[in-house]
Enzyme design. Sequence first.
Site, PDB file in Angstrom:
ATOM      1  N   HIS A  21       0.842  -1.208   0.000  1.00 14.08           N
ATOM      2  CA  HIS A  21       0.000   0.000   0.000  1.00 14.08           C
ATOM      3  C   HIS A  21       0.873   1.253   0.000  1.00 14.08           C
ATOM      4  O   HIS A  21       0.638   2.203  -0.743  1.00 14.08           O
ATOM      5  CB  HIS A  21      -0.887   0.037   1.246  1.00 14.08           C
ATOM      6  CG  HIS A  21      -1.906  -1.056   1.331  1.00 14.08           C
ATOM      7  ND1 HIS A  21      -2.102  -1.807   2.469  1.00 14.08           N
ATOM      8  CD2 HIS A  21      -2.811  -1.515   0.420  1.00 14.08           C
ATOM      9  CE1 HIS A  21      -3.073  -2.681   2.268  1.00 14.08           C
ATOM     10  NE2 HIS A  21      -3.517  -2.530   1.031  1.00 14.08           N
ATOM     11  N   LYS A  45     -17.527  -6.532   7.082  1.00 13.08           N
ATOM     12  CA  LYS A  45     -16.225  -7.122   7.346  1.00 13.08           C
ATOM     13  C   LYS A  45     -15.768  -6.773   8.745  1.00 13.08           C
ATOM     14  O   LYS A  45     -15.696  -5.595   9.107  1.00 13.08           O
ATOM     15  CB  LYS A  45     -15.183  -6.534   6.370  1.00 13.08           C
ATOM     16  CG  LYS A  45     -15.024  -7.272   5.070  1.00 13.08           C
ATOM     17  CD  LYS A  45     -13.722  -6.807   4.419  1.00 13.08           C
ATOM     18  CE  LYS A  45     -13.763  -6.914   2.909  1.00 13.08           C
ATOM     19  NZ  LYS A  45     -12.636  -6.241   2.263  1.00 13.08           N
ATOM     20  N   ARG A  94      -2.704  -6.195  -8.262  1.00 11.21           N
ATOM     21  CA  ARG A  94      -1.632  -7.161  -8.098  1.00 11.21           C
ATOM     22  C   ARG A  94      -1.764  -8.220  -9.191  1.00 11.21           C
ATOM     23  O   ARG A  94      -1.285  -8.065 -10.286  1.00 11.21           O
ATOM     24  CB  ARG A  94      -1.695  -7.791  -6.699  1.00 11.21           C
ATOM     25  CG  ARG A  94      -1.231  -6.872  -5.598  1.00 11.21           C
ATOM     26  CD  ARG A  94      -1.763  -7.277  -4.258  1.00 11.21           C
ATOM     27  NE  ARG A  94      -3.214  -7.173  -4.220  1.00 11.21           N
ATOM     28  CZ  ARG A  94      -3.956  -7.341  -3.146  1.00 11.21           C
ATOM     29  NH1 ARG A  94      -3.406  -7.689  -2.027  1.00 11.21           N
ATOM     30  NH2 ARG A  94      -5.257  -7.200  -3.201  1.00 11.21           N
TER      31      ARG A  94
HETATM   32  P1  ADP Z   1      -9.831  -3.825  -0.313  1.00 12.43           P
HETATM   33  O1  ADP Z   1     -10.246  -2.421  -0.605  1.00 12.43           O
HETATM   34  O2  ADP Z   1     -10.185  -4.777  -1.415  1.00 12.43           O
HETATM   35  O3  ADP Z   1     -10.165  -4.294   1.067  1.00 12.43           O
HETATM   36  P2  ADP Z   1      -7.068  -3.368   0.505  1.00 12.43           P
HETATM   37  O4  ADP Z   1      -7.479  -2.468   1.602  1.00 12.43           O
HETATM   38  O5  ADP Z   1      -6.300  -4.583   0.885  1.00 12.43           O
HETATM   39  O6  ADP Z   1      -8.242  -3.837  -0.437  1.00 12.43           O
HETATM   40  O7  ADP Z   1      -6.212  -2.537  -0.545  1.00 12.43           O
HETATM   41  C1  ADP Z   1      -6.608  -1.304  -1.064  1.00 12.43           C
HETATM   42  C2  ADP Z   1      -6.125  -1.192  -2.494  1.00 12.43           C
HETATM   43  O8  ADP Z   1      -4.727  -1.412  -2.553  1.00 12.43           O
HETATM   44  C3  ADP Z   1      -6.757  -2.208  -3.449  1.00 12.43           C
HETATM   45  O9  ADP Z   1      -6.916  -1.603  -4.714  1.00 12.43           O
HETATM   46  C4  ADP Z   1      -5.730  -3.306  -3.527  1.00 12.43           C
HETATM   47  O10 ADP Z   1      -5.799  -4.002  -4.749  1.00 12.43           O
HETATM   48  C5  ADP Z   1      -4.456  -2.494  -3.436  1.00 12.43           C
HETATM   49  N1  ADP Z   1      -3.345  -3.280  -2.913  1.00 12.43           N
HETATM   50  C6  ADP Z   1      -3.359  -4.120  -1.863  1.00 12.43           C
HETATM   51  N2  ADP Z   1      -2.142  -4.675  -1.660  1.00 12.43           N
HETATM   52  C7  ADP Z   1      -1.343  -4.174  -2.638  1.00 12.43           C
HETATM   53  C8  ADP Z   1       0.040  -4.387  -3.006  1.00 12.43           C
HETATM   54  N3  ADP Z   1       0.812  -5.252  -2.355  1.00 12.43           N
HETATM   55  N4  ADP Z   1       0.523  -3.694  -4.058  1.00 12.43           N
HETATM   56  C9  ADP Z   1      -0.284  -2.862  -4.744  1.00 12.43           C
HETATM   57  N5  ADP Z   1      -1.581  -2.630  -4.480  1.00 12.43           N
HETATM   58  C10 ADP Z   1      -2.104  -3.271  -3.434  1.00 12.43           C
END
Ligand code: ADP
Length: 164
Positions: A21, A45, A94
């Site tokens: 992130h 969730k 990803r």
């Molecule tokens: P969600 O909103 O699906 O719960 P997350 O909070 O895990 O997802 O992630 C927020 C955003 O960051 C999403 O678009 C996710 O695809 C992206 N993301 C998560 N992990 C990574 C990573 N390792 N590299 C790049 N982008 C990521």
Amino acid sequence: MNPKRRVAVYPGSFDPITLGHRDILERMLPSFDKVIMLISVNRNKNGLFTPEERVELAREALKDLPGVEVDIHTGLTVDYVKKQGAGVILRGLRAVTDFEYELVMANMNKKLAPDIETMIVFASPEFYYVSSNTVKEVAFHGGKVTDLVPTNVAAAMMKKFGQS
Ligand code: ADP
């Protein structure tokens, strides 16, 4: 609101924030005046960390990045984006498995708010396998997560799992 300011909103669960992130934020910051990491509260969730704990962890982990803010929101992301006068939603991609979800979300948001664009950024090769869920699983079983999450997050996970 200054309409000339380029503001992007990066929404997600961030339960917890990972280095994947953070990498997206660091890479996108030069293209915007401000990027807001938005902890979206999802009623369906139950996370490991409460939304308030996630905000605190993310603020600490990102405090060296000027131009990044962390906020929390319940409701539609597009409503928050409009309120901030931002024009862009940032998301990371990803593997192929992320694609369909991101496509649906981007199109739904376009339907709800045609003036807001979703920008999808590919994960860096060193982080494409890093997700909040896998990191939690590794930490739960006592595995090393120090290369995958910010230092304060690694410590907070160890505490949650009673390993400190
Ligand atoms: P969600 O909103 O699906 O719960 P997350 O909070 O895990 O997802 O992630 C927020 C955003 O960051 C999403 O678009 C996710 O695809 C992206 N993301 C998560 N992990 C990574 C990573 N390792 N590299 C790049 N982008 C990521």
